[in-house]
Scaffold this motif. Structure first.
Motif, PDB file in Angstrom:
ATOM      1  N   ASN A 156      -6.922   8.989  -5.121  1.00 23.65           N
ATOM      2  CA  ASN A 156      -7.548   7.904  -4.368  1.00 23.65           C
ATOM      3  C   ASN A 156      -8.904   7.513  -4.941  1.00 23.65           C
ATOM      4  OD1 ASN A 156      -5.346   8.125  -2.727  1.00 23.65           O
ATOM      5  ND2 ASN A 156      -6.484   8.456  -0.843  1.00 23.65           N
ATOM      6  N   GLU A 190     -17.265   3.655  -1.034  1.00 21.50           N
ATOM      7  CA  GLU A 190     -16.130   4.589  -1.115  1.00 21.50           C
ATOM      8  C   GLU A 190     -15.322   4.586   0.189  1.00 21.50           C
ATOM      9  OE1 GLU A 190     -19.155   6.095  -4.069  1.00 21.50           O
ATOM     10  OE2 GLU A 190     -19.185   5.272  -2.030  1.00 21.50           O
ATOM     11  N   ASP A 191     -16.014   4.494   1.326  1.00 27.06           N
ATOM     12  CA  ASP A 191     -15.322   4.465   2.622  1.00 27.06           C
ATOM     13  C   ASP A 191     -14.561   3.152   2.806  1.00 27.06           C
ATOM     14  OD1 ASP A 191     -16.294   6.982   3.305  1.00 27.06           O
ATOM     15  OD2 ASP A 191     -18.133   6.160   4.151  1.00 27.06           O
ATOM     16  N   GLU A 225     -11.423   3.444   0.854  1.00 25.80           N
ATOM     17  CA  GLU A 225     -10.446   4.277   1.564  1.00 25.80           C
ATOM     18  C   GLU A 225      -9.749   3.460   2.661  1.00 25.80           C
ATOM     19  OE1 GLU A 225      -8.379   7.722   1.685  1.00 25.80           O
ATOM     20  OE2 GLU A 225     -10.171   7.475   0.436  1.00 25.80           O
ATOM     21  N   LYS A 253      -5.641   2.674   2.961  1.00 26.94           N
ATOM     22  CA  LYS A 253      -4.856   2.956   4.173  1.00 26.94           C
ATOM     23  C   LYS A 253      -4.165   1.695   4.688  1.00 26.94           C
ATOM     24  CE  LYS A 253      -7.574   6.950   5.652  1.00 26.94           C
ATOM     25  NZ  LYS A 253      -8.545   7.502   6.618  1.00 26.94           N
TER      26      LYS A 253
END
Length: 437
Positions: A397, A421-422, A425, A429
């Motif tokens: 990832n 980075e979040d 993510e 998802k």
């Protein structure tokens, strides 16, 4: 640019059936790239001037043969003004031409909604699968049959993309009866690259034999024969596309075990099954209407939530008729409508123009194209970048997220305190929940 941007969502959907619109979008993309290049040149010039202001003119030491005249501010301004003028003229022309396509202005849904889903390889829980009981039993009956005098029998699962071939193979692979009946179980994802050497190494590794990167074909075949000798094995070759019978024979000659050994092949092509070997072919058919609706409700609503929205369920039934029993299409549209409770959102999916297009055998499923069209523009760019990865490759990832970051594909408002980075993510998802991975 703002005038054009308002109609881009509509343009991208309508280009599927309008060649002229596809050309227009291509021209628009070229102009936007030119604009980005101009911005880059300004940024470089600003940095150069900052360096000169701080350290003085270092062009003689650093740039050597490049003339100082190339950094003439007046020359730079003159050159850039011409470039900007050309871009503005091109944009104005494109803005005029957009009237030819009768495009509607749309606002983009900025919300990212996802739910967690398990990623699987050779295992999938029975509870996660709907409508495969009879198919699973038929395949297991074929695998448990002792077979003819041949030491290895081949069985095929054939069906179009998204029909659930891999899921069915996973269920069979992990069934207790299969585990008890075979000494070794081996799972290999084949895809387009049907290399006998590569597949032999994969099978050898999965069977517990020694494998190293510098092994020759002779060493691999000796080790594979030795490892499989005397064993009743069960091998799944998932997603086979190769139609070259000679390559298949070359691989099969290496797979010699005890009588009763089986190979299960999943493929989209009846021709692949016919060319590879004689053996029973199990053709997958679409899910029954009841199972389609059950799977759709599971994906579109939280548990029990559908009872609050009977009208949405009725519209969902009409959407399911267009999916023709293909589980992937059902899951994709269910995920697309997840968290949406306005009837107009559901009706727009049901009545979308994409369903009217002719569906050819190797085309992408309309449900997937529709789901892609409904992605936010920044998610489309991230998915387009991801498509550069080879098929079936394993990735980390954070490696992918950092590539997105390096290319400026992660969208963050100036006031946001969320780390990039979040955000990456969240993008992953979202794409996962919509069945793009």
């Amino acid at each position: 640019m703002s005038i054009i941007q308002a109609v881009l969502l509509d343009a991208e959907e309508k280009q599927v059936k309008n060649r002229g619109l596809t050309v227009w979008l291509g021209q628009l993309k070229d102009v936007f790239h030119d604009a980005a290049d101009v911005l880059d040149e300004f940024e470089c010039e600003a940095l150069r001037r900052q360096v000169v202001k701080t350290y003085g003119d270092t062009s003689d030491q650093v740039l050597g043969s490049i003339s100082n005249s190339s950094f003439n501010p007046l020359g730079f301004n003159y050159k850039m003004s011409h470039k900007i003028k050309g871009i503005r003229e091109s944009l104005e022309e494109l803005a005029k031409n957009r009237a030819l396509f009768h495009l509607e202005e749309r606002s983009e849904d900025q919300n990212i909604v996802h739910r967690e889903r398990e990623m699987t390889h050779s295992f999938v829980p029975d509870s996660d699968v709907i409508g495969t009981v009879d198919d699973k039993q038929n395949i297991i009956d074929l695998l448990m049959h002792p077979g003819n005098n041949s030491n290895v029998s081949v069985i095929f699962i054939v069906g179009i993309g998204g029909m659930g071939k891999t899921t069915l193979a996973q269920l069979v692979y992990n069934d207790e009866r299969i585990v008890e009946n075979f000494d070794s179980r081996i799972w290999v994802c084949v895809s387009e690259d049907f290399s006998v050497f590569k597949l032999a190494k994969e099978i050898l590794k999965s069977a517990g034999g020694g494998s190293s990167t510098n092994m020759t074909m002779d060493l691999v075949q000796d080790s594979l024969r030795s490892t499989l000798k005397g064993r009743r094995f069960f091998i799944v070759l998932d997603d086979v596309w190769n139609e070259d019978r000679n390559q298949w024979i070359g691989l099969k000659n290496l797979l010699i075990g005890r009588q009763g050994s089986k190979i299960l092949v999943t493929t989209r092509s009846q021709k692949v099954a016919s060319n590879m070997a004689p053996g029973p072919i199990h053709g997958l058919k679409g899910l029954p209407e009841k199972d389609c609706l059950s799977l759709f409700i599971r994906c579109a609503f939280n548990e029990g939530e559908h009872e609050q929205y009977p009208k949405l369920v009725d519209i969902g039934k009409q959407v399911m008729e267009k999916c023709k029993g293909v589980p992937l299409a059902v899951k994709t549209l269910g995920s697309l409508l997840y968290s949406k409770t306005e009837e107009r959102d559901w009706i727009s999916i049901r009545d979308n123009e994409i369903w009217k297009l002719e569906q050819k055998e190797d085309d992408i499923l309309p449900a997937l194209r529709l789901s892609y069209n409904k992605l936010s523009s920044y998610l489309k760019q991230c998915f387009a970048y991801y498509s550069l990865y080879p098929k079936d490759i394993r990735y980390k990832n954070m490696d992918l997220i950092q590539c997105w970051m390096a290319n400026g594909l992660l969208k963050k408002s100036n006031k946001s305190t969320v780390e990039l980075e979040d955000i990456g993510e969240q993008y992953l998802k979202e794409l996962l929940s919509r069945s793009f991975f």
